[in-house]
Write an enzyme that holds these catalytic residues in place. Structure first.
Site, short mmCIF file in Angstrom:
data_model
loop_
_atom_site.label_atom_id
_atom_site.label_comp_id
_atom_site.label_asym_id
_atom_site.label_seq_id
_atom_site.Cartn_x
_atom_site.Cartn_y
_atom_site.Cartn_z
CB THR A 8 -0.95 0.02 1.22
OG1 THR A 8 -0.18 0.21 2.41
CG2 THR A 8 -1.76 -1.27 1.33
N GLY A 9 0.38 2.31 -0.64
CA GLY A 9 1.13 3.57 -0.68
C GLY A 9 2.43 3.44 -1.45
CB ALA A 10 3.44 1.21 -4.08
CB SER A 11 2.15 6.65 -5.75
OG SER A 11 1.88 7.22 -4.49
N GLY A 13 8.05 7.63 -2.32
CA GLY A 13 8.75 7.40 -1.07
C GLY A 13 9.12 5.95 -0.79
N GLY A 15 7.28 3.30 -0.03
CA GLY A 15 6.48 2.27 -0.70
C GLY A 15 6.96 2.00 -2.12
CB SER A 136 7.06 6.12 13.05
OG SER A 136 7.76 7.20 13.63
CE1 TYR A 149 3.30 9.13 10.69
CE2 TYR A 149 4.97 9.22 12.41
CZ TYR A 149 4.57 8.81 11.15
OH TYR A 149 5.43 8.09 10.36
#
Ligand code: NAP
Length: 240
Positions: A8-11, A13, A15, A136, A149
């Site tokens: 997930t979130g691979a577009s 950074g 990912g 994190s 966060y």
């Protein structure tokens, strides 16, 4: 044998680099992101052409259960899940809007429940699987002006440890990789150059980590014996 891996979130950074690492390993990929689908589609074509793998790019807001259900319907069962999508929010907690709180906790924590609820039963049926959650250092230490966060990542750590116990009898391992400061949009969009320089002075390695370094570790964790489970593995240049 090549595996089927959801990232997930691979577009962008971390990912994106995780996707490249798994593609080099000849794994087949299902990639998702929320907004930058054209970038994600271009990455999928590049990885397919370069490494001869199958790679799907799908729009999915992971904080929305119905959207994750559609993702599951499109992707089917997978061997590995990398729950990487995340958002940060910087500011005093008392100034934070309810919507922003929901966005941070929904994207960073609720999403893990959604992907697990939908994709873990296939792993249990197969008697094997790997779930890797990107956390994190703030999930353990807590950061001023990043309370939501930090709370979401603390939740990711506890989710990882508890789910690992629940899924170990089914041969599915669950681990987290807790990052320090990694050089991506997440920091570049929120922190000034002076803030980043000050942070780097505190880090024994004297620099931010690279997304590629995190990706290398995530691939290693995905290849570790299933007996390694319930762990939160830190990559922070010796910082905290
Ligand atoms: P980034 O560069 O901002 O990229 C975030 C990725 O998540 C993008 O692909 C984005 O997609 C996707 N995303 C955001 N909200 C989403 C949603 N609701 N549904 C689906 N995808 C969504 O961030 P990053 O630094 O690579 O962070 C990746 C992970 O590492 C996060 O979990 C973050 O908390 C964690 N982390 C990062 C650092 C750091 O220093 N960078 C430190 C500790 C932990 P779009 O492009 O479509 O928006």
């Amino acid at each position: 044998m090549s595996r089927k891996v959801l990232i997930t979130g691979a577009s962008r950074g971390i990912g994106r680099e995780i996707a490249i690492s798994f593609a080099k390993n000849k794994d087949n990929l299902v990639l998702c992101c929320k907004n930058n689908i054209e970038d994600l589609k271009a990455l999928a074509v590049e990885l397919t052409d370069t490494y001869g793998i199958m790679c799907k790019a799908v729009t999915c807001d992971v904080s929305d259960y119905d959207a994750v259900k559609e993702l599951y319907n499109e992707a089917g069962d997978v061997d590995v899940i990398v729950n990487n999508a995340g958002v940060a929010h910087i500011g005093l907690l008392t100034d934070m809007d309810i919507e922003d709180w929901k966005k941070v906790t929904g994207t960073n924590l609720d999403s893990l429940f959604y992907t697990t609820k939908l994709f873990a039963p296939g792993m249990v049926r197969a008697g094997s699987g790997r779930i890797i959650n990107i956390s994190s250092v703030w999930g353990e230490a807590g950061a001023s002006c990043e309370v939501a966060y930090s709370a979401s990542k603390g939740g990711v750590n506890a989710f990882t440890k508890a789910l690992a116990k629940e899924l170990a009898p089914s041969g599915v391992s669950v681990n987290a990789v807790a990052c320090g400061v990694i050089d991506t949009d997440m920091n570049r969009n929120h922190l000034t150059e002076e803030d980043l320089d000050a942070l780097c002075e505190e880090i024994p390695e004297g620099r931010m980590g690279e997304a590629k370094e995190v990706a290398q570790l995530v691939l290693m964790v995905s290849q570790a014996p299933s007996y390694m489970t319930g762990q939160v593995i830190t990559i922070d240049g010796g910082w905290l």
